[in-house]
Design a protein around this motif. Sequence first.
Motif, PDB file in Angstrom:
ATOM      1  N   GLY A  40       0.786  -1.113   0.094  1.00 18.73           N
ATOM      2  CA  GLY A  40      -0.095   0.051  -0.094  1.00 18.73           C
ATOM      3  C   GLY A  40       0.749   1.224   0.016  1.00 18.73           C
ATOM      4  N   ASN A  41       2.286   1.190   0.060  1.00 20.11           N
ATOM      5  CA  ASN A  41       2.700   2.405   0.006  1.00 20.11           C
ATOM      6  C   ASN A  41       3.526   2.764  -1.238  1.00 20.11           C
ATOM      7  N   THR A  42       3.788   3.896  -1.505  1.00 19.85           N
ATOM      8  CA  THR A  42       4.351   4.294  -2.764  1.00 19.85           C
ATOM      9  C   THR A  42       5.826   4.562  -2.600  1.00 19.85           C
ATOM     10  N   TYR A  43       6.508   3.749  -3.712  1.00 18.35           N
ATOM     11  CA  TYR A  43       7.972   3.977  -3.808  1.00 18.35           C
ATOM     12  C   TYR A  43       8.559   4.614  -5.230  1.00 18.35           C
ATOM     13  N   PRO A  44       9.603   4.906  -5.195  1.00 15.05           N
ATOM     14  CA  PRO A  44      10.195   5.167  -6.494  1.00 15.05           C
ATOM     15  C   PRO A  44      10.510   3.931  -7.438  1.00 15.05           C
ATOM     16  N   VAL A  45      10.271   4.058  -8.762  1.00 20.31           N
ATOM     17  CA  VAL A  45      10.407   2.612  -9.342  1.00 20.31           C
ATOM     18  C   VAL A  45      11.479   3.001 -10.412  1.00 20.31           C
ATOM     19  N   ILE A  46      12.587   2.106 -10.669  1.00 19.01           N
ATOM     20  CA  ILE A  46      13.517   2.088 -11.719  1.00 19.01           C
ATOM     21  C   ILE A  46      13.348   1.022 -12.629  1.00 19.01           C
ATOM     22  N   ASP A  47      13.214   1.183 -13.920  1.00 17.85           N
ATOM     23  CA  ASP A  47      13.125   0.215 -14.998  1.00 17.85           C
ATOM     24  C   ASP A  47      14.539  -0.141 -15.503  1.00 17.85           C
TER      25      ASP A  47
END
Length: 89
Positions: A40-47
């Motif tokens: 349920g938390n929002t995190y930075p995403v790296i592709d």
Amino acid sequence: MQPGIHREYRPVVFRDRAGGLDFLTRSTATSNQSIEWEDGNTYPVIDVEISSASHPIYTGNARVMDTAGRVERFRRRYGLTGAEPTSAG
């Protein structure tokens, strides 16, 4: 650690689009994109382009070329027969 000189070490999601793998880990890498994770938390995403889900070595799709084949190809290319004596000293 000296305060004020190190980058922030925080949770980040790495996403391998080719392999369909997302994993949450800690990193100093930054991103402008974010994703809502399973907790349920929002995190930075790296592709990323390659991970263990898409790398040929880990998936078993790697082509194996035997050493003898490489040696024979080298000898054909450069004209060596392998039976030529070597000079010693």
